[in-house]
Design an enzyme around this catalytic site. Structure first.
Site, PDB file in Angstrom:
ATOM      1  CG  ASP A 143      -3.567   5.722   0.435  1.00 10.20           C
ATOM      2  OD1 ASP A 143      -4.387   5.395   1.309  1.00 10.20           O
ATOM      3  OD2 ASP A 143      -3.885   5.932  -0.759  1.00 10.20           O
ATOM      4  CG  ASP A 198     -10.918   6.367  -1.525  1.00  6.83           C
ATOM      5  OD1 ASP A 198     -10.370   6.554  -0.417  1.00  6.83           O
ATOM      6  OD2 ASP A 198     -10.299   6.018  -2.538  1.00  6.83           O
TER       7      ASP A 198
HETATM    8  C1  GLA Z   1      -6.657   5.492  -1.788  1.00 11.73           C
HETATM    9  C2  GLA Z   1      -6.912   6.875  -1.182  1.00 11.73           C
HETATM   10  C3  GLA Z   1      -7.351   7.810  -2.293  1.00 11.73           C
HETATM   11  C4  GLA Z   1      -6.273   7.888  -3.375  1.00 11.73           C
HETATM   12  C5  GLA Z   1      -5.964   6.498  -3.906  1.00 11.73           C
HETATM   13  C6  GLA Z   1      -4.754   6.489  -4.825  1.00 11.73           C
HETATM   14  O1  GLA Z   1      -7.835   4.928  -2.250  1.00 11.73           O
HETATM   15  O2  GLA Z   1      -7.864   6.810  -0.170  1.00 11.73           O
HETATM   16  O3  GLA Z   1      -7.627   9.104  -1.774  1.00 11.73           O
HETATM   17  O4  GLA Z   1      -5.112   8.476  -2.842  1.00 11.73           O
HETATM   18  O5  GLA Z   1      -5.704   5.571  -2.826  1.00 11.73           O
HETATM   19  O6  GLA Z   1      -4.430   5.223  -5.274  1.00 11.73           O
END
Ligand code: GLA
Length: 398
Positions: A143, A198
């Site tokens: 990430d 997301d």
């Molecule tokens: C980010 C990623 C998500 C998830 C969260 C976890 O937002 O894009 O897919 O992994 O972090 O904290």
């Protein structure tokens, strides 16, 4: 694979494991449904369910643990899992998942902390990669939170080198939300890269989280279709655009779930389920395990779809397939049924690089992959009604 590590003036010629993800990765990930509420019991039960529901037979392979598994770092800097959530440790969990004939994935972050505030891998890349390899990890989602002034390409390159140096074949999932155009460099270091922020489990909404938003299915889809970016040119065997994990079976209706799944298959997207596999309805299970739909995603050509026609609420997507076949997806974005009368003989032919479809010269059989039956040929117009927020997907075979 070629690595040069010289500790004075480190020069790392990072490559990746080229033998992985020749088709889009398939599996399950804890985040969309469970967020931080994870523990080893849930992960084990999900591995069991992947087998008992037929998902493993349908091609799903990875059981991926997302954020919030971390406990801390020991005095030597080694990362360890939260002892309350994962009392048996990650190696035992990996052994369990492997004993089911599945593979296991884990999550970290290029910054000093993950998005959930747990320890990130910054400064510990090689140590973490070795630890993952020692545990038997097969997939890493990496990430982009708390990265301050890090350069994205360099950060992902470093972790890629660490994974290669670990000696274990580990799929590398680049998750920096498309901020630094990972489609331009991601294929060198990783096997998939998030193109957008997301996803959230609604058809066409935006969910605000203060400084950022998550997006529903149609919004994520539209971002993949950005004409200026032309993202589809970057996808192919071993390197995929990732429009984020599936929300099938979460807060979507069955029709919306079917449409979402179909569109992700058309996009040659990684198919990472994000629902509770232990408690899914038959309808949802049938969506996730539709082998004809999955075959379109997993097609060996690895060509991502394009939007062939855009009539607003009705859109038509086409995806070249191996053997001169073609997948066509009719999407009804609206809340009312849509009638279609699609005359193949009268439509634009497809000239997509080396893939040519001339409907006035070739007759194809039409296979409806959701009805699971043949519904005519391209000699006659295709007449049908698409329910609201749903799709019809046809496979054109010779
Ligand atoms: C980010 C990623 C998500 C998830 C969260 C976890 O937002 O894009 O897919 O992994 O972090 O904290």
């Amino acid at each position: 694979m070629f690595i040069i590590l010289s500790f004075l003036g480190i020069s790392i010629n990072a490559q990746k494991n080229e033998n992985l993800a020749k088709t889009p990765p398939m599996g399950w990930n804890s985040w969309n449904r469970f967020g931080c509420n994870i523990n080893e019991q849930i992960i084990k039960e999900m591995a069991d369910a992947m087998v008992s529901t037929g998902m493993k037979d349908a091609g799903y392979e990875y059981i991926n643990i997302d954020d919030c598994w971390q406990g801390g770092r020991d005095s030597l800097g080694f990362i360890y899992p939260d002892p309350k959530r994962f009392p048996s440790g990650m190696k035992a969990l990996a052994d369990y998942v492997h004993s089911k004939g599945l593979k296991i994935g884990i999550y970290s972050d290029a910054g000093w902390k993950t998005c959930g505030g747990y320890p990130g891998s910054r400064g510990y890349e090689f140590q973490d990669a070795l630890t993952y390899a020692d545990w038997g990890i097969d997939y890493l989602k990496y990430d982009w939170c708390n990265t301050d002034n890090l350069l994205a390409e360099e950060a992902y390159k470093t972790m890629a080198a660490a994974l290669v140096a670990s000696g274990r074949p580990i799929v590398f999932s680049i998750c920096e939300w498309g901020n630094n155009k990972p489609w331009l460099w991601g294929a060198k270091y990783g096997h998939l890269w998030r193109t957008t922020g997301d996803i959230v489990d609604c058809w066409d909404c935006e969910l605000g989280h203060g400084s950022w938003v998550s997006n529903g299915i149609l919004r994520i889809l539209d971002m993949q279709m950005d004409k200026n970016l032309n993202l589809r040119q970057y996808a192919g065997p071993g390197h995929w655009n990732d429009p984020d994990m599936l929300e099938v079976g979460n807060r979507l209706t069955v029709n919306e779930s079917r449409a979402h799944f179909s569109l992700w298959c058309m996009l040659a997207a990684p198919l990472i389920a994000g629902n509770d596999l232990r408690n899914m309805s038959n309808e949802i299970k049938e969506i996730l395990t539709n082998k004809e739909m999955i075959a379109i995603d997993q097609d060996t050509l690895g060509v991502q779809c394009f939007r062939w026609f855009d009539y607003g609420d009705l859109q038509i997507f086409a995806k070249p397939l191996a053997g001169g076949e073609l997948a066509v997806c009719f999407l009804n974005r609206s809340n009312v049924p849509k009638n279609i009368n699609f005359d193949w003989k009268d439509t634009e032919n497809i000239y997509d690089g080396k893939y040519v479809y001339e409907f006035n010269k070739t007759t194809f059989k039409l296979r409806d992959v959701w009805a699971k039956k043949f519904v005519g040929t391209t000699d006659k117009p295709f007449i049908a009604t698409i329910p609201p927020r749903d799709v019809i997907v046809l496979r054109l075979t010779k």
